[in-house]
Write an enzyme that holds these catalytic residues in place. Structure first.
Site, PDB file in Angstrom:
ATOM      1  N   GLY A  10      -8.675  -2.008   7.225  1.00 50.67           N
ATOM      2  CA  GLY A  10      -8.576  -1.810   5.395  1.00 50.67           C
ATOM      3  C   GLY A  10      -8.359  -2.438   4.306  1.00 50.67           C
ATOM      4  N   GLN A  13      -7.380  -3.523  -2.061  1.00 46.59           N
ATOM      5  CA  GLN A  13      -6.158  -4.245  -2.377  1.00 46.59           C
ATOM      6  C   GLN A  13      -4.805  -4.546  -1.893  1.00 46.59           C
ATOM      7  OE1 GLN A  13      -7.210  -6.114  -5.218  1.00 46.59           O
ATOM      8  NE2 GLN A  13      -7.065  -4.740  -6.879  1.00 46.59           N
ATOM      9  N   ILE A  14      -4.514  -2.872  -1.523  1.00 49.28           N
ATOM     10  CA  ILE A  14      -3.333  -2.890  -0.425  1.00 49.28           C
ATOM     11  C   ILE A  14      -3.489  -3.755   1.024  1.00 49.28           C
ATOM     12  CG2 ILE A  14      -1.744  -1.480   0.450  1.00 49.28           C
ATOM     13  CD1 ILE A  14      -1.936   0.621  -0.935  1.00 49.28           C
ATOM     14  N   GLY A  15      -4.597  -3.685   1.068  1.00 46.69           N
ATOM     15  CA  GLY A  15      -4.647  -4.349   2.606  1.00 46.69           C
ATOM     16  C   GLY A  15      -4.890  -6.377   2.312  1.00 46.69           C
ATOM     17  N   ARG A  89      -8.643  19.008  -3.206  1.00 45.94           N
ATOM     18  CA  ARG A  89      -7.977  18.242  -2.564  1.00 45.94           C
ATOM     19  C   ARG A  89      -8.660  18.146  -0.760  1.00 45.94           C
ATOM     20  NH1 ARG A  89      -3.529  21.996  -0.382  1.00 45.94           N
ATOM     21  NH2 ARG A  89      -5.076  23.163   0.488  1.00 45.94           N
ATOM     22  N   ARG A 152      11.393   3.497  -6.527  1.00 46.46           N
ATOM     23  CA  ARG A 152      10.420   3.553  -8.119  1.00 46.46           C
ATOM     24  C   ARG A 152      12.107   3.699  -8.712  1.00 46.46           C
ATOM     25  NH1 ARG A 152       4.713   5.201  -6.764  1.00 46.46           N
ATOM     26  NH2 ARG A 152       3.816   3.563  -7.488  1.00 46.46           N
ATOM     27  N   HIS A 176       5.183  12.605   0.013  1.00 45.79           N
ATOM     28  CA  HIS A 176       4.775  11.475  -0.955  1.00 45.79           C
ATOM     29  C   HIS A 176       3.809  12.886  -2.654  1.00 45.79           C
ATOM     30  CE1 HIS A 176       3.931   8.141  -2.574  1.00 45.79           C
ATOM     31  NE2 HIS A 176       2.647   8.391  -2.294  1.00 45.79           N
TER      32      HIS A 176
END
Length: 322
Positions: A10, A13-15, A89, A152, A176
């Site tokens: 992936g 943005q995170i990848g 969901r 956080r 989570h």
């Protein structure tokens, strides 16, 4: 000695952030994988071109074939779609389950000895599906949730007390999502438990309750502010902390979505609990004694995860035979 290979499934943005962090920390060489042609190649090249400035020698490549992840020591999975307005969901589960089945097959074929970290949501159900689809030992497949949620919580507490984040320890257990369980009793500032800090007049119970609620809604708060995306810096940093503990055999005690087989009274499910991560993967599950409201909240969180897993079983019954 050859550098470790770290595969990132992936390239969003995170990848991309993960790839940059791996380079900056020189944890190994990076393969960015994505089904979108050009995207992983472009991001890998962009980050590689920052290496002379930042001073790292990690090699970064982009790929659209799972062959490229062959022999990876760590695989971090961010592939999947985020939940969009109007999407149920079950819609999200159905789409991302298919992704986990494809990713799991790729890992099984090309990186069966890897330590796998899943970030795709809904996290606790997706990591369960990924472990089933890949067939890897449960101790080698974990979900990134608790490190982020705890970070956080720690940040909000440090901000409240005007102290260094390094002196704040905090644990968040459970799923989570908004049923997560921030453990006030086991959270400290320089070793002083939060309930004692309330007695010392550093804060009030009402203020602590507000911080706990803000932690539960930490992801949603960022989504509401960004409007067109979700968090990626802190999630990436959290996954890297887990990968680093594995690669360097640091044996850090961190909360992750881990496979439980009787611990905490939970069977064959992934739920957020503290574990020790070393070079064998999850080397120990830390079983904290829960009582009263904490136990109630944890059980409620487990029930929410159970609901997601049951929905997965209905959508993809073939996963059960794996």
């Amino acid at each position: 000695m050859a550098r470790d290979k770290i595969a990132l499934i992936g390239s969003g943005q995170i990848g991309g952030t993960l790839a940059h962090l791996v380079g900056l920390k020189e944890l190994g060489d990076v393969v960015l994988f994505d089904i979108a042609e050009g995207v992983p190649q472009g991001k890998a090249l962009d980050i590689a071109e920052s290496s002379p400035v930042d001073g790292f020698d990690s090699k970064l490549t982009g790929a659209n074939s799972y062959e490229a992840i062959e022999g990876a020591r760590v695989v971090i999975v961010t592939a999947g779609v985020p939940r969009k307005p109007g999407m149920s969901r079950d819609d999200l589960l159905s789409i991302n389950l298919k992704v986990m089945e494809q990713v799991g097959a790729g890992i099984k074929k090309y990186a069966p000895d890897a330590f796998v970290i899943c970030i795709t949501n809904p996290l606790d159900a997706m990591v369960w599906a990924l472990q089933k689809a890949s067939g890897l030992p449960a101790k080698k497949v974990v979900g990134m949730a608790g490190v982020l949620d705890s970070a956080r919580f720690r940040y909000f507490l440090a901000d409240e007390f005007n102290v260094s984040v390094e002196d704040v320890t905090a644990f968040v257990l459970g799923g989570h999502g908004d049923t997560m369980v921030p453990l006030v009793k086991y959270s400290t500032v320089a070793g002083i438990p939060l309930p004692d800090l309330v007695k010392m007049g550093w804060t009030s119970q009402a203020r602590l309750d507000e911080i706990v609620d803000r932690t539960r809604n930490g992801g949603a708060e960022i989504v509401n502010l960004l409007k067109t995306g979700s968090a990626f810096y802190a999630p990436a940093s959290s996954a890297i902390a887990m990968a680093e503990s594995y690669l360097k055999d640091k044996k850090r005690v961190v909360p992750v979505a881990a496979h439980l087989n009787g611990e905490y009274g939970v069977k064959d499910m992934y739920v957020g609990v503290p574990v020790v991560i070393g070079d064998k993967g999850v080397e120990r599950i830390v079983e904290i004694e829960l009582a009263g409201k904490d136990k109630e909240a944890f059980d409620k969180s487990v029930a929410a995860v159970q609901g997601l897993v049951e929905a997965c079983k209905k959508i993809a019954p073939d996963l059960l035979g794996r």
